[in-house]
Design a protein around this motif. Structure first.
Motif, PDB file in Angstrom:
ATOM      1  N   ALA A 111      26.447  31.543 106.389  1.00 59.49           N
ATOM      2  CA  ALA A 111      26.084  30.698 105.252  1.00 59.49           C
ATOM      3  C   ALA A 111      27.387  30.123 104.699  1.00 59.49           C
ATOM      4  CB  ALA A 111      25.380  31.530 104.189  1.00 59.49           C
ATOM      5  N   PRO A 112      27.401  28.909 104.134  1.00 62.33           N
ATOM      6  CA  PRO A 112      28.646  28.340 103.606  1.00 62.33           C
ATOM      7  C   PRO A 112      29.291  29.274 102.571  1.00 62.33           C
ATOM      8  CG  PRO A 112      26.920  26.683 103.641  1.00 62.33           C
ATOM      9  CD  PRO A 112      26.271  27.997 103.960  1.00 62.33           C
ATOM     10  N   GLY A 113      30.460  29.773 102.911  1.00 65.50           N
ATOM     11  CA  GLY A 113      31.164  30.692 102.017  1.00 65.50           C
ATOM     12  C   GLY A 113      30.581  32.100 102.027  1.00 65.50           C
ATOM     13  N   GLY A 114      29.656  32.382 102.942  1.00 65.09           N
ATOM     14  CA  GLY A 114      28.995  33.686 102.981  1.00 65.09           C
ATOM     15  C   GLY A 114      29.168  34.370 104.322  1.00 65.09           C
ATOM     16  N   GLU A 115      28.107  34.988 104.791  1.00 66.00           N
ATOM     17  CA  GLU A 115      28.198  35.718 106.051  1.00 66.00           C
ATOM     18  C   GLU A 115      26.982  35.445 106.923  1.00 66.00           C
ATOM     19  OE1 GLU A 115      28.347  40.035 105.571  1.00 66.00           O
ATOM     20  OE2 GLU A 115      26.934  39.913 103.918  1.00 66.00           O
ATOM     21  N   SER A 116      27.087  35.902 108.155  1.00 67.34           N
ATOM     22  CA  SER A 116      26.024  35.695 109.136  1.00 67.34           C
ATOM     23  C   SER A 116      25.135  36.928 109.238  1.00 67.34           C
ATOM     24  CB  SER A 116      26.637  35.402 110.511  1.00 67.34           C
ATOM     25  OG  SER A 116      27.250  36.572 111.030  1.00 67.34           O
ATOM     26  N   VAL A 117      23.979  36.740 109.845  1.00 68.38           N
ATOM     27  CA  VAL A 117      23.071  37.838 110.130  1.00 68.38           C
ATOM     28  C   VAL A 117      23.769  38.858 111.035  1.00 68.38           C
ATOM     29  CG1 VAL A 117      20.980  38.406 111.437  1.00 68.38           C
ATOM     30  CG2 VAL A 117      20.923  36.576 109.733  1.00 68.38           C
ATOM     31  N   ALA A 118      24.483  38.388 112.037  1.00 70.70           N
ATOM     32  CA  ALA A 118      25.190  39.303 112.952  1.00 70.70           C
ATOM     33  C   ALA A 118      26.193  40.171 112.197  1.00 70.70           C
ATOM     34  CB  ALA A 118      25.875  38.513 114.060  1.00 70.70           C
ATOM     35  N   GLN A 119      26.882  39.596 111.208  1.00 70.91           N
ATOM     36  CA  GLN A 119      27.848  40.377 110.428  1.00 70.91           C
ATOM     37  C   GLN A 119      27.146  41.464 109.615  1.00 70.91           C
ATOM     38  OE1 GLN A 119      29.541  36.887 108.558  1.00 70.91           O
ATOM     39  NE2 GLN A 119      31.531  37.266 109.540  1.00 70.91           N
ATOM     40  N   VAL A 120      26.010  41.137 109.014  1.00 74.47           N
ATOM     41  CA  VAL A 120      25.252  42.131 108.244  1.00 74.47           C
ATOM     42  C   VAL A 120      24.762  43.233 109.172  1.00 74.47           C
ATOM     43  CG1 VAL A 120      23.185  42.526 106.861  1.00 74.47           C
ATOM     44  CG2 VAL A 120      24.569  40.502 106.474  1.00 74.47           C
ATOM     45  N   CYS A 121      24.229  42.863 110.327  1.00 74.32           N
ATOM     46  CA  CYS A 121      23.736  43.860 111.276  1.00 74.32           C
ATOM     47  C   CYS A 121      24.861  44.794 111.721  1.00 74.32           C
ATOM     48  CB  CYS A 121      23.084  43.176 112.476  1.00 74.32           C
ATOM     49  SG  CYS A 121      21.490  42.392 112.096  1.00 74.32           S
ATOM     50  N   ALA A 122      26.028  44.253 111.990  1.00 69.36           N
ATOM     51  CA  ALA A 122      27.164  45.084 112.414  1.00 69.36           C
ATOM     52  C   ALA A 122      27.617  46.004 111.281  1.00 69.36           C
ATOM     53  CB  ALA A 122      28.317  44.193 112.880  1.00 69.36           C
ATOM     54  N   ARG A 123      27.655  45.494 110.063  1.00 74.01           N
ATOM     55  CA  ARG A 123      28.084  46.295 108.907  1.00 74.01           C
ATOM     56  C   ARG A 123      27.148  47.476 108.685  1.00 74.01           C
ATOM     57  NH1 ARG A 123      26.380  44.758 103.741  1.00 74.01           N
ATOM     58  NH2 ARG A 123      26.423  42.539 104.199  1.00 74.01           N
ATOM     59  N   VAL A 124      25.853  47.237 108.736  1.00 73.54           N
ATOM     60  CA  VAL A 124      24.876  48.304 108.514  1.00 73.54           C
ATOM     61  C   VAL A 124      24.886  49.290 109.686  1.00 73.54           C
ATOM     62  CG1 VAL A 124      22.418  48.799 108.206  1.00 73.54           C
ATOM     63  CG2 VAL A 124      23.485  46.900 106.967  1.00 73.54           C
ATOM     64  N   ALA A 125      25.053  48.802 110.906  1.00 70.65           N
ATOM     65  CA  ALA A 125      25.135  49.698 112.069  1.00 70.65           C
ATOM     66  C   ALA A 125      26.334  50.638 111.941  1.00 70.65           C
ATOM     67  CB  ALA A 125      25.220  48.890 113.361  1.00 70.65           C
ATOM     68  N   ARG A 126      27.472  50.109 111.476  1.00 68.07           N
ATOM     69  CA  ARG A 126      28.652  50.975 111.266  1.00 68.07           C
ATOM     70  C   ARG A 126      28.350  52.050 110.238  1.00 68.07           C
ATOM     71  NH1 ARG A 126      31.264  46.059 111.650  1.00 68.07           N
ATOM     72  NH2 ARG A 126      31.412  45.844 109.389  1.00 68.07           N
ATOM     73  N   TRP A 127      27.675  51.662 109.145  1.00 65.90           N
ATOM     74  CA  TRP A 127      27.341  52.636 108.111  1.00 65.90           C
ATOM     75  C   TRP A 127      26.411  53.715 108.671  1.00 65.90           C
ATOM     76  CZ3 TRP A 127      22.792  54.151 105.730  1.00 65.90           C
ATOM     77  CH2 TRP A 127      22.963  55.005 104.629  1.00 65.90           C
ATOM     78  N   LEU A 128      25.379  53.307 109.406  1.00 65.58           N
ATOM     79  CA  LEU A 128      24.445  54.275 109.996  1.00 65.58           C
ATOM     80  C   LEU A 128      25.154  55.228 110.954  1.00 65.58           C
ATOM     81  CD1 LEU A 128      21.188  52.246 110.717  1.00 65.58           C
ATOM     82  CD2 LEU A 128      21.381  54.333 109.362  1.00 65.58           C
ATOM     83  N   SER A 129      26.123  54.713 111.690  1.00 63.56           N
ATOM     84  CA  SER A 129      26.867  55.557 112.620  1.00 63.56           C
ATOM     85  C   SER A 129      27.661  56.634 111.891  1.00 63.56           C
ATOM     86  CB  SER A 129      27.811  54.710 113.478  1.00 63.56           C
ATOM     87  OG  SER A 129      27.052  53.826 114.275  1.00 63.56           O
ATOM     88  N   GLY A 130      27.961  56.405 110.625  1.00 62.60           N
ATOM     89  CA  GLY A 130      28.713  57.371 109.839  1.00 62.60           C
ATOM     90  C   GLY A 130      27.858  58.383 109.100  1.00 62.60           C
ATOM     91  N   VAL A 131      26.525  58.273 109.205  1.00 64.69           N
ATOM     92  CA  VAL A 131      25.649  59.242 108.543  1.00 64.69           C
ATOM     93  C   VAL A 131      25.814  60.581 109.254  1.00 64.69           C
ATOM     94  CG1 VAL A 131      23.246  59.869 108.063  1.00 64.69           C
ATOM     95  CG2 VAL A 131      24.001  57.508 107.749  1.00 64.69           C
ATOM     96  N   GLU A 132      26.176  61.597 108.490  1.00 69.38           N
ATOM     97  CA  GLU A 132      26.434  62.924 109.055  1.00 69.38           C
ATOM     98  C   GLU A 132      25.147  63.585 109.527  1.00 69.38           C
ATOM     99  OE1 GLU A 132      29.386  64.539 109.511  1.00 69.38           O
ATOM    100  OE2 GLU A 132      30.381  62.686 108.870  1.00 69.38           O
ATOM    101  N   PRO A 133      25.114  64.061 110.776  1.00 69.64           N
ATOM    102  CA  PRO A 133      23.932  64.778 111.254  1.00 69.64           C
ATOM    103  C   PRO A 133      23.693  66.045 110.424  1.00 69.64           C
ATOM    104  CG  PRO A 133      25.472  64.346 113.060  1.00 69.64           C
ATOM    105  CD  PRO A 133      26.146  63.955 111.777  1.00 69.64           C
ATOM    106  N   GLY A 134      22.436  66.308 110.132  1.00 74.10           N
ATOM    107  CA  GLY A 134      22.085  67.534 109.433  1.00 74.10           C
ATOM    108  C   GLY A 134      22.510  67.602 107.984  1.00 74.10           C
ATOM    109  N   SER A 135      22.812  66.447 107.382  1.00 74.68           N
ATOM    110  CA  SER A 135      23.281  66.450 105.994  1.00 74.68           C
ATOM    111  C   SER A 135      22.128  66.344 104.994  1.00 74.68           C
ATOM    112  CB  SER A 135      24.290  65.327 105.774  1.00 74.68           C
ATOM    113  OG  SER A 135      23.718  64.076 106.096  1.00 74.68           O
ATOM    114  N   GLY A 136      20.918  66.549 105.451  1.00 75.23           N
ATOM    115  CA  GLY A 136      19.759  66.471 104.566  1.00 75.23           C
ATOM    116  C   GLY A 136      19.252  65.051 104.432  1.00 75.23           C
TER     117      GLY A 136
END
Length: 193
Positions: A111-136
């Motif tokens: 988006a002009p001055g914003g971000e792409s769908v691919a960037q959002v998908c990558a950002r959220v995927a990185r966050w999900l990858s950092g969710v600790e297993p077994g942390s409730g």
């Protein structure tokens, strides 16, 4: 044995911008949305860790749901619409139909001055990858864009499917998994069993 991780994504109640079909402008919940969020208080598991998108409507929804101990996570922000922020989809479509069309159909277009769908998908995927297993259980009150990106990642779907996922206000989408593999339970309205 590896333990299962559970992330309960909760979408915010309606805001004034959503009612106008406008790109998020950081505004608050509308009165009806706030009332629905208050009515759903107590419908989430007690004792879960809570994170929240930085938007006002996500913070207000978390508070209305009684999730006061939420920590704000910038990586869980909704898509940055840049200069389109606060404008309706019709306004943007009338002023710049080609740019809007490309942004809605080509995941790498920003988006002009914003971000792409691919960037959002990558950002959220990185966050999900950092969710600790077994942390409730982890409750995440997040923008619908974040839920779309999480489901795209969990399902192994291409970012081009992003806008094909409808995410209703005040619904729960659960990801559970282990060893980097996620299962998805979609869109249960809050306050139902």
């Amino acid at each position: 044995m590896t333990q299962t991780s559970r992330v309960l994504f909760v979408t915010p109640a309606l805001s004034v911008a959503q009612r106008r079909a406008a790109f998020d402008d950081g505004g608050p919940l509308d009165p009806a949305g706030a009332a629905r969020a208050h009515a759903a208080a107590g419908s989430l598991p007690a004792g879960a860790r809570v994170v929240v998108s930085p938007s006002a409507r996500c913070r207000e929804t978390a508070e209305a749901l009684g999730l006061a101990a939420a920590s704000t996570r910038p990586e869980l922000a909704g898509i940055d619409a840049g200069r389109w922020r606060g404008r309706t989809l019709d306004e943007v479509g009338a002023a710049d139909p080609e740019a809007l069309g490309r942004w809605l159909t080509e995941p790498d277009v920003t988006a002009p001055g914003g971000e792409s769908v691919a960037q959002v998908c990558a950002r959220v995927a990185r966050w999900l990858s950092g969710v600790e297993p077994g942390s409730g259980r982890l409750v995440a009150v997040v923008e619908p864009d974040v839920v779309r990106a999480a489901v795209i990642h969990a399902a192994g779907a291409p970012p081009a499917a992003f806008w094909r996922l409808d995410v209703a206000p005040l619904t729960l989408t659960e990801l559970s998994g282990r060893l980097g593999r996620w299962n998805v339970a979609l869109g249960r309205p809050l306050g139902t069993s």
